[in-house]
Design an enzyme around this catalytic site. Structure first.
Site, PDB file in Angstrom:
ATOM      1  CE1 TYR A  64      40.721  37.861  44.467  1.00 16.92           C
ATOM      2  CE2 TYR A  64      40.194  39.054  42.463  1.00 16.92           C
ATOM      3  CZ  TYR A  64      40.381  39.038  43.826  1.00 16.92           C
ATOM      4  OH  TYR A  64      40.214  40.196  44.551  1.00 16.92           O
ATOM      5  CG  HIS A 123      45.569  40.955  46.597  1.00 16.17           C
ATOM      6  ND1 HIS A 123      45.116  40.046  45.685  1.00 16.17           N
ATOM      7  CD2 HIS A 123      44.484  41.284  47.319  1.00 16.17           C
ATOM      8  CE1 HIS A 123      43.822  39.844  45.854  1.00 16.17           C
ATOM      9  NE2 HIS A 123      43.412  40.584  46.850  1.00 16.17           N
ATOM     10  CD  GLN A 180      40.051  46.095  45.101  1.00 14.66           C
ATOM     11  OE1 GLN A 180      40.126  44.921  45.409  1.00 14.66           O
ATOM     12  NE2 GLN A 180      40.002  46.477  43.828  1.00 14.66           N
TER      13      GLN A 180
HETATM   14  P1  NDP Z   1      29.821  42.435  46.809  1.00 13.98           P
HETATM   15  O1  NDP Z   1      29.756  42.968  48.201  1.00 13.98           O
HETATM   16  O2  NDP Z   1      29.328  43.280  45.714  1.00 13.98           O
HETATM   17  O3  NDP Z   1      29.059  41.069  46.859  1.00 13.98           O
HETATM   18  C1  NDP Z   1      28.726  40.345  45.715  1.00 13.98           C
HETATM   19  C2  NDP Z   1      27.924  39.184  46.186  1.00 13.98           C
HETATM   20  O4  NDP Z   1      26.714  39.683  46.717  1.00 13.98           O
HETATM   21  C3  NDP Z   1      27.624  38.241  45.071  1.00 13.98           C
HETATM   22  O5  NDP Z   1      27.937  36.936  45.501  1.00 13.98           O
HETATM   23  C4  NDP Z   1      26.130  38.387  44.871  1.00 13.98           C
HETATM   24  O6  NDP Z   1      25.476  37.142  44.747  1.00 13.98           O
HETATM   25  C5  NDP Z   1      25.640  39.018  46.132  1.00 13.98           C
HETATM   26  N1  NDP Z   1      24.602  39.984  45.836  1.00 13.98           N
HETATM   27  C6  NDP Z   1      24.532  40.859  44.831  1.00 13.98           C
HETATM   28  N2  NDP Z   1      23.402  41.555  44.894  1.00 13.98           N
HETATM   29  C7  NDP Z   1      22.739  41.089  45.974  1.00 13.98           C
HETATM   30  C8  NDP Z   1      21.503  41.382  46.567  1.00 13.98           C
HETATM   31  N3  NDP Z   1      20.686  42.303  46.054  1.00 13.98           N
HETATM   32  N4  NDP Z   1      21.144  40.692  47.666  1.00 13.98           N
HETATM   33  C9  NDP Z   1      21.954  39.763  48.182  1.00 13.98           C
HETATM   34  N5  NDP Z   1      23.131  39.428  47.660  1.00 13.98           N
HETATM   35  C10 NDP Z   1      23.518  40.089  46.575  1.00 13.98           C
HETATM   36  O7  NDP Z   1      31.310  42.074  46.458  1.00 13.98           O
HETATM   37  P2  NDP Z   1      32.283  40.838  46.765  1.00 13.98           P
HETATM   38  O8  NDP Z   1      32.435  40.619  48.218  1.00 13.98           O
HETATM   39  O9  NDP Z   1      31.870  39.658  45.962  1.00 13.98           O
HETATM   40  O10 NDP Z   1      33.622  41.424  46.184  1.00 13.98           O
HETATM   41  C11 NDP Z   1      33.639  41.974  44.856  1.00 13.98           C
HETATM   42  C12 NDP Z   1      34.994  41.834  44.249  1.00 13.98           C
HETATM   43  O11 NDP Z   1      35.932  42.579  45.017  1.00 13.98           O
HETATM   44  C13 NDP Z   1      35.571  40.433  44.219  1.00 13.98           C
HETATM   45  O12 NDP Z   1      35.048  39.615  43.201  1.00 13.98           O
HETATM   46  C14 NDP Z   1      37.039  40.750  44.025  1.00 13.98           C
HETATM   47  O13 NDP Z   1      37.280  41.044  42.671  1.00 13.98           O
HETATM   48  C15 NDP Z   1      37.212  41.992  44.906  1.00 13.98           C
HETATM   49  N6  NDP Z   1      37.731  41.680  46.254  1.00 13.98           N
HETATM   50  C16 NDP Z   1      38.981  42.152  46.604  1.00 13.98           C
HETATM   51  C17 NDP Z   1      39.531  41.839  47.821  1.00 13.98           C
HETATM   52  C18 NDP Z   1      40.882  42.371  48.186  1.00 13.98           C
HETATM   53  O14 NDP Z   1      41.496  41.896  49.168  1.00 13.98           O
HETATM   54  N7  NDP Z   1      41.409  43.333  47.444  1.00 13.98           N
HETATM   55  C19 NDP Z   1      38.816  40.983  48.809  1.00 13.98           C
HETATM   56  C20 NDP Z   1      37.495  40.597  48.373  1.00 13.98           C
HETATM   57  C21 NDP Z   1      36.984  40.950  47.151  1.00 13.98           C
HETATM   58  P3  NDP Z   1      24.762  36.710  43.367  1.00 13.98           P
HETATM   59  O15 NDP Z   1      25.816  36.068  42.561  1.00 13.98           O
HETATM   60  O16 NDP Z   1      23.712  35.755  43.832  1.00 13.98           O
HETATM   61  O17 NDP Z   1      24.197  37.951  42.749  1.00 13.98           O
END
Ligand code: NDP
Length: 306
Positions: A64, A123, A180
């Site tokens: 990241y 990862h 994860q």
């Molecule tokens: P989420 O599914 O929780 O999505 C978060 C996103 O959804 C944010 O961009 C947010 O936007 C949006 N969101 C939040 N609330 C709402 C809502 N009510 N309506 C619509 N959109 C909403 O998780 P992520 O996909 O972002 O992943 C979370 C974390 O997981 C990452 O940051 C990372 O640390 C980890 N990860 C790990 C991976 C791996 O391979 N191990 C791969 C991917 C992620 P807004 O900012 O506008 O609120």
């Protein structure tokens, strides 16, 4: 507001705070880490999270390139280390960023200004032996050494299938505490049988991208049975749709890892356990989610065949 800290139990007897509210990947991800790409909004978001009650669970990773922001926020917030739970991940992608898990952790701890991390993950299982110079089994041995040295209080993996886990369960001496994976109502098994396998082996599943259905909400969602039901529950409990889905994740025994650029959403996530869903509601979300077209946001190339 009465806040009660919730934990989940790990197979080594340790506890883990039951929701990770600041993922520092996805929307915060950067392809390079320089002073020009330093993200002040991310620092502010982590600092805001650190004003909330309870233990603040931050999800970081080498790929990241946001360790500096985590370090700056921790420094400015000045919160006790015991009130922060830091997950970190050694990058195992197409190219290596550092030579070994140990080197990664030395650098990340230095950048984040901490002496240890609470959870350290491989990862992905996609380690190309020619590029890395070690196998998956050897990578796990290095993780075990960091655990024994106390640099990582817990160790685990990410994006592992049953087959990947079986390899290190066979070769290793320490069982991973965590796997994860991408998990949401629209993707309840990232790879075949992984949910049941982890439950059976007492390996805690963490859900990244739990809000996939909201991230990709279709325009006609008001006539979709899944979205209709989540909205109905949101009205019933006076919570956001996001909170309903995150709580469903937790009721499935999976730890949600979420993130947001909006303080209110981070706060909602930290206060996730101040309401509960009935078992019949959990089952209904499970059922309607399974009836929906699958949604996979990450690793489609490697896992899309499933
Ligand atoms: P989420 O599914 O929780 O999505 C978060 C996103 O959804 C944010 O961009 C947010 O936007 C949006 N969101 C939040 N609330 C709402 C809502 N009510 N309506 C619509 N959109 C909403 O998780 P992520 O996909 O972002 O992943 C979370 C974390 O997981 C990452 O940051 C990372 O640390 C980890 N990860 C790990 C991976 C791996 O391979 N191990 C791969 C991917 C992620 P807004 O900012 O506008 O609120």
């Amino acid at each position: 507001m009465v806040f009660k800290q919730e934990y989940l139990h790990l197979n080594n007897g340790n506890k883990i705070p039951a929701v990770a509210v600041v993922g520092t990947g996805t929307r915060w991800y950067k392809s390079e880490e320089t002073s020009a790409t330093f993200s002040k909004p991310l620092v502010e978001q982590i600092k805001y999270a650190l004003t909330l009650p309870g233990i603040i669970h931050i999800d970081a990773a080498e790929i990241y390139r946001t360790y500096s922001e985590v370090g700056e926020a921790l420094k400015e917030a000045g919160r006790a280390r015991e009130e922060i739970f830091i997950t970190d991940k050694y990058s195992t992608f197409y190219f290596k960023l550092t030579d070994s898990p140990r080197q990664c952790l030395d650098i990340s701890c230095q950048k984040m200004g901490v002496d240890y991390v609470d959870l350290f993950l491989l990862h992905s299982p996609f380690i190309d032996e020619k590029k890395y110079g070690f196998t998956l089994e050897e990578a796990w041995t290095q993780m075990e050494e960091l655990y024994k040295a106390g640099k990582a209080k817990n160790i685990g993996v990410s994006n592992f299938s049953k087959e990947d886990l079986s390899r290190i369960l066979k070769s290793g001496t320490i069982k991973p505490q965590v796997n994860q994976i991408e998990f949401s109502p629209f993707l309840q098994n990232q790879t075949p049988g992984i949910y049941d396998f982890c439950q059976k082996h007492d390996i805690l599943l963490e859900a990244y991208s739990p809000l996939g259905p909201l991230q990709r909400e279709p325009e006609n969602s008001s006539s979709d049975p899944f979205y209709q039901y989540v909205k109905k529950l949101a009205d019933k409990y006076q919570k956001s749709e996001a909170s309903i889905i995150l709580r469903w994740v937790s009721k499935r025994g999976v730890l949600p890892v979420t993130t947001s650029s909006k303080p209110q959403r981070v706060r909602d996530a930290q206060l996730l356990y101040d309401f509960d869903l009935q078992n019949s509601e959990v089952e209904e979300i499970t059922k309607r989610g399974l009836a929906h077209a699958p949604l996979r946001l990450y690793w489609a190339e490697q896992m899309g065949k499933f």
